[in-house]
Design a protein around this motif. Structure first.
Motif, PDB file in Angstrom:
ATOM      1  N   ARG A 278       0.536  -1.290   0.055  1.00 47.11           N
ATOM      2  CA  ARG A 278      -0.021   0.109  -0.033  1.00 47.11           C
ATOM      3  C   ARG A 278       0.952   1.307   0.032  1.00 47.11           C
ATOM      4  NH1 ARG A 278      -5.442  -0.971   1.756  1.00 47.11           N
ATOM      5  NH2 ARG A 278      -6.049  -3.238   1.213  1.00 47.11           N
ATOM      6  N   ASP A 334      -8.897  -1.003  -3.458  1.00 44.33           N
ATOM      7  CA  ASP A 334      -8.556   0.391  -2.710  1.00 44.33           C
ATOM      8  C   ASP A 334      -7.905   1.087  -4.164  1.00 44.33           C
ATOM      9  OD1 ASP A 334      -7.807   2.269  -0.476  1.00 44.33           O
ATOM     10  OD2 ASP A 334      -5.947   1.684  -1.150  1.00 44.33           O
ATOM     11  N   LYS A 338      -9.237   4.780  -5.466  1.00 40.95           N
ATOM     12  CA  LYS A 338      -8.470   5.768  -5.460  1.00 40.95           C
ATOM     13  C   LYS A 338      -8.267   6.580  -6.695  1.00 40.95           C
ATOM     14  CE  LYS A 338      -6.469   5.082  -0.802  1.00 40.95           C
ATOM     15  NZ  LYS A 338      -5.364   4.966  -0.046  1.00 40.95           N
TER      16      LYS A 338
END
Length: 357
Positions: A278, A334, A338
């Motif tokens: 991440r 995710d 985004k």
């Protein structure tokens, strides 16, 4: 072509001269160019080469162990047709617009299309097909898997050339009567491929969707509705149908160009690092900036975004997390969210199109 033992060399020389004559005549006559005489010569040539007699094996080396005479004849005929396909690519509509209708008829001719997209007849033909497919790979971006047809890569190159010619007209919805007729002929060709040779559409669906204009929803749906002949789809009208139950949904689609081959290595490494850790947190913003084209490039491509790069990015992320049990599944979701936040409305539209493709 047969008795001199140098058929491919002689055919290549003849087609070199023949295509040069067609181009020169089209350039000189412009609107008065008549494609019918050249079409007749091409049709006669494809018919003779596509349906050879036993004379085709005269002058060749003796049959190898296990090789049938019919395989030898078919192998020789296919080699000649591949040479014709290479020269047909030189006469594509972008190069010779006046020859477009004749060209469309030739690439859909019964002596050419079924031979190029038919199954491999034997080991000798399989080796020839793999070699020719590798030669064409430079224009399609490389090969991820072995071809399932004689030369699907070569035929895809011809089909993509036709779609690139139509793309500007369809993108601007500027369709003169001649382009309308060519568009209808292209739809009919895609219907034939969908019905009889769906594998070529399945294996090259991403590249085909990239050269189809965004406004051509019907054409794109024809490509995306193709599925391999050996796959039996469940009845969509079944009362207990669930999308996650059929075993066919677990089969990874076969693509000639693999997901990892399309994305530049430097971007792929950063995306892989983000899926794993991440980090860096600003990667979605950096990706959104990289995807935006310069004004001059955007005007030429008809989009503010690098559609090819965005498609490759979405495909790469999806391939890394293609099952809910994947360790990258949550990170991929995710990243998608985004990235969609960083893009504007046009970028999100292109992104969702890439997911649908």
């Amino acid at each position: 072509l047969v008795y001199n033992g140098g058929g491919e060399t002689i055919l290549t020389r003849f087609l070199n001269i023949f295509t040069a004559v067609i181009k020169r005549d089209a350039d000189e006559r412009v609107g008065k160019f008549n494609a019918r005489p050249y079409l007749r010569i091409w049709v006669g040539l494809l018919s003779d080469l596509g349906t050879p007699g036993k004379a085709f094996i005269v002058g060749r080396s003796p049959l190898t162990a296990g090789e049938q005479a019919s395989d030898a004849i078919t192998s020789t005929a296919i080699r000649y047709l591949k040479i014709c396909g290479v020269f047909l690519y030189q006469l594509q509509p972008l190069s010779v617009p006046g020859f477009a209708f004749a060209w469309l008829e030739l690439i859909s001719h019964r002596s050419f299309l079924p031979k190029m997209l038919g199954p491999l007849p034997g080991t000798a033909v399989a080796a020839t097909a793999a070699g020719t497919a590798a030669a064409v790979a430079s224009s399609t971006g490389g090969l991820g898997q072995q071809p399932s047809s004689v030369d699907g890569a070569l035929y895809f190159t011809l089909l993509a050339a036709l779609l690139r010619f139509l793309e500007p007209y369809l993108r601007h919805v500027d369709l003169p009567e001649s382009i309308k007729q060519l568009y209808r002929g292209t739809l009919r060709l895609l219907l034939v491929l969908l019905q009889d040779f769906p594998d070529v559409l399945c294996e090259h669906h991403m590249q085909l969707c990239e050269v189809i204009a965004p406004t051509s929803i019907q054409m794109r749906n024809l490509v995306l509705s193709a599925y391999p002949k050996n796959v039996h789809l469940p009845d969509p009208f079944s009362s207990n149908l669930k999308a996650d139950l059929p075993p066919e949904t677990q089969i990874t689609p076969r693509m000639v160009i693999g997901p990892t081959q399309r994305l530049p290595d430097i971007i792929a490494s950063k995306v892989h690092e983000y899926l794993d850790l991440r980090q860096p947190a600003i990667l979605p913003q950096e990706l959104a900036n990289v995807l935006v084209l310069k004004p001059i490039e955007a005007k030429a491509h008809g989009s503010n975004y690098n559609v090819l790069l965005l498609n490759a990015l979405i495909l790469f992320i999806g391939d890394q997390a293609k099952s809910p049990s994947s360790r990258y599944h949550a990170a991929a979701q995710d990243l998608f969210l985004k990235l969609a936040t960083e893009l504007d409305s046009e970028g999100r539209y292109v992104m969702l199109n890439a997911m649908a493709n």
